[in-house]
Scaffold this motif. Sequence first.
Motif, PDB file in Angstrom:
ATOM      1  N   ASN A   1       0.830  -1.203   0.000  1.00 16.95           N
ATOM      2  CA  ASN A   1       0.000   0.000   0.000  1.00 16.95           C
ATOM      3  C   ASN A   1       0.869   1.261   0.000  1.00 16.95           C
ATOM      4  OD1 ASN A   1      -2.455   1.418   0.121  1.00 16.95           O
ATOM      5  ND2 ASN A   1      -2.211   1.744   2.325  1.00 16.95           N
TER       6      ASN A   1
ATOM      7  N   HIS B   1      -8.032  -4.966   0.111  1.00 15.53           N
ATOM      8  CA  HIS B   1      -7.274  -5.702   1.128  1.00 15.53           C
ATOM      9  C   HIS B   1      -5.915  -5.016   1.352  1.00 15.53           C
ATOM     10  CE1 HIS B   1      -5.769  -9.305   3.293  1.00 15.53           C
ATOM     11  NE2 HIS B   1      -4.612  -8.928   2.751  1.00 15.53           N
TER      12      HIS B   1
ATOM     13  N   GLN C   1      -6.265  -1.658   3.112  1.00 14.06           N
ATOM     14  CA  GLN C   1      -6.589  -1.738   4.546  1.00 14.06           C
ATOM     15  C   GLN C   1      -5.518  -2.425   5.385  1.00 14.06           C
ATOM     16  OE1 GLN C   1     -10.402  -3.623   4.110  1.00 14.06           O
ATOM     17  NE2 GLN C   1     -11.436  -1.675   3.661  1.00 14.06           N
ATOM     18  N   LYS C   2      -4.860  -3.430   4.820  1.00 13.62           N
ATOM     19  CA  LYS C   2      -3.893  -4.232   5.620  1.00 13.62           C
ATOM     20  C   LYS C   2      -2.437  -3.848   5.336  1.00 13.62           C
ATOM     21  CE  LYS C   2      -7.269  -7.345   6.698  1.00 13.62           C
ATOM     22  NZ  LYS C   2      -7.773  -7.740   7.994  1.00 13.62           N
ATOM     23  N   GLY C   3      -2.208  -3.150   4.223  1.00 12.80           N
ATOM     24  CA  GLY C   3      -0.840  -2.711   3.924  1.00 12.80           C
ATOM     25  C   GLY C   3      -0.114  -3.568   2.915  1.00 12.80           C
TER      26      GLY C   3
ATOM     27  N   GLY D   1      -0.669  -7.351   0.167  1.00 10.10           N
ATOM     28  CA  GLY D   1      -1.562  -8.403  -0.327  1.00 10.10           C
ATOM     29  C   GLY D   1      -0.913  -9.185  -1.455  1.00 10.10           C
TER      30      GLY D   1
END
Length: 123
Positions: free
Chosen positions: A51, A81, A84-86, A88
């Motif tokens: 991200n 994903h 939000q989570k950084g 993937g």
Amino acid sequence: MTRRPGDRVDPRLARRGGPDDGDDRGPGTGVAVKPAVRVKKPSMYKVIMLNDDYTPMEFVVMVLERYFNKSHDEATHIMMHVHQKGVGICGVYTYEIAETKVTQVMDLARQHQHPLQCTLEKA
Ligand code: TYC
């Protein structure tokens, strides 16, 4: 019986040109036997996307559709994903394919002046 590459052959059953292998054509005329072939499965590599705060969401979705053959819905899901989570997973490939995809993504991001980062990791 059908043999596939990598199957083991019982050496007692294999025709090897031994003293009595049923070949009576004399020296130097034995049946050639292929050496056993052991085929290893290639190592697999994850292509990982990171991200950042600046790459537009639509650009990431387009990259996932174009280079990772994702549907629009799948691509949107993966992008969200990562957002939000950084981090993937875009896909899992053999080394050369994973490396090629990383290069393609990074080249396109650079051309568009987006800071998108993509890398690979042993699966
Ligand atoms: N965080 C970015 C934004 O809000 C979107 C984004 C998602 C960027 C995934 C990179 O790998 C990424 N515009």
